[in-house]
Scaffold this active site. Structure first.
Site, PDB file in Angstrom:
ATOM      1  N   ALA A 142       0.831  -1.212   0.000  1.00 28.58           N
ATOM      2  CA  ALA A 142       0.000   0.000   0.000  1.00 28.58           C
ATOM      3  C   ALA A 142       0.863   1.259   0.000  1.00 28.58           C
ATOM      4  O   ALA A 142       0.593   2.211  -0.745  1.00 28.58           O
ATOM      5  CB  ALA A 142      -0.929   0.003   1.215  1.00 28.58           C
ATOM      6  N   GLU A 143       1.892   1.272   0.812  1.00 30.11           N
ATOM      7  CA  GLU A 143       2.787   2.433   0.889  1.00 30.11           C
ATOM      8  C   GLU A 143       3.460   2.689  -0.457  1.00 30.11           C
ATOM      9  O   GLU A 143       3.549   3.827  -0.917  1.00 30.11           O
ATOM     10  CB  GLU A 143       3.846   2.203   1.963  1.00 30.11           C
ATOM     11  CG  GLU A 143       4.792   3.353   2.152  1.00 30.11           C
ATOM     12  CD  GLU A 143       4.434   4.260   3.313  1.00 30.11           C
ATOM     13  OE1 GLU A 143       4.951   5.390   3.336  1.00 30.11           O
ATOM     14  OE2 GLU A 143       3.656   3.852   4.186  1.00 30.11           O
ATOM     15  N   SER A 144       3.914   1.625  -1.104  1.00 30.01           N
ATOM     16  CA  SER A 144       4.596   1.789  -2.386  1.00 30.01           C
ATOM     17  C   SER A 144       3.665   2.306  -3.471  1.00 30.01           C
ATOM     18  O   SER A 144       3.980   3.270  -4.172  1.00 30.01           O
ATOM     19  CB  SER A 144       5.219   0.458  -2.835  1.00 30.01           C
ATOM     20  OG  SER A 144       6.331   0.150  -2.031  1.00 30.01           O
ATOM     21  N   SER A 197       2.303   5.871  -2.622  1.00 35.28           N
ATOM     22  CA  SER A 197       3.365   6.880  -2.695  1.00 35.28           C
ATOM     23  C   SER A 197       3.706   7.218  -4.139  1.00 35.28           C
ATOM     24  O   SER A 197       3.904   8.387  -4.479  1.00 35.28           O
ATOM     25  CB  SER A 197       4.612   6.410  -1.947  1.00 35.28           C
ATOM     26  OG  SER A 197       4.368   6.379  -0.561  1.00 35.28           O
TER      27      SER A 197
END
Length: 153
Positions: free
Chosen positions: A82-84, A87
């Site tokens: 999710a972060e990747s 972002s």
């Protein structure tokens, strides 16, 4: 150093293109090539399948390298995916770097093997912060859901 500058320049070009239209298959292949030459995305096996101003998608093939001792994907896999993906979408939306400042991931059901697709869509795009919703599914079944807040850098 020269090669790193060329990679950075190509990445910036792809981000600029994605801000105006979705990347095509050849451009996504270049993005994935850049992502697999080192760094976190390569380590966990993230492959981007869509990138545009309003949405980003990526897939990860869950396997034993992602497992907790009892044979299911570690929750950190979902948080990291999710972060990747959010972002990268945030960089496209902001036109420059963003940094995650809060990652709230809810785990719905376990995965032990196979493809998990993440889809990131904006909830709020401000000048200083962004909020992204990321759903992670396998075969159409929701496995995890993240709300990610980023700071525009």
């Amino acid at each position: 150093m020269k090669q790193a500058n060329e990679r950075q320049k190509l990445l910036q070009t792809l981000i600029t293109v994605a801000a105006s239209r979705p990347l095509n298959q050849a451009e996504l292949a270049k993005l994935n090539e850049l992502s697999t030459t080192g760094g976190f995305d390569a380590t966990v096996g993230i492959r981007y399948t869509h990138l545009s101003a309003g949405e980003a998608r990526a897939v990860i093939q869950v396997g034993p390298q992602h497992h907790q001792p009892w044979g299911v994907a570690n929750g950190g896999v979902y948080c990291s995916l999710a972060e990747s993906v959010a972002s990268l979408a945030g960089v496209v939306a902001a036109g420059g770097p963003v940094m995650g400042i809060n990652n709230n991931t809810n785990f719905i059901s376990a995965v032990s093997t196979g493809a998990v697709e993440a889809v990131a869509r904006p909830i709020q795009l401000g000048r200083r912060t962004q909020v992204w919703e990321v759903t992670m599914s396998q075969d159409g079944e929701l496995k995890a859901k993240t709300t990610l807040r980023t700071m525009v850098g």
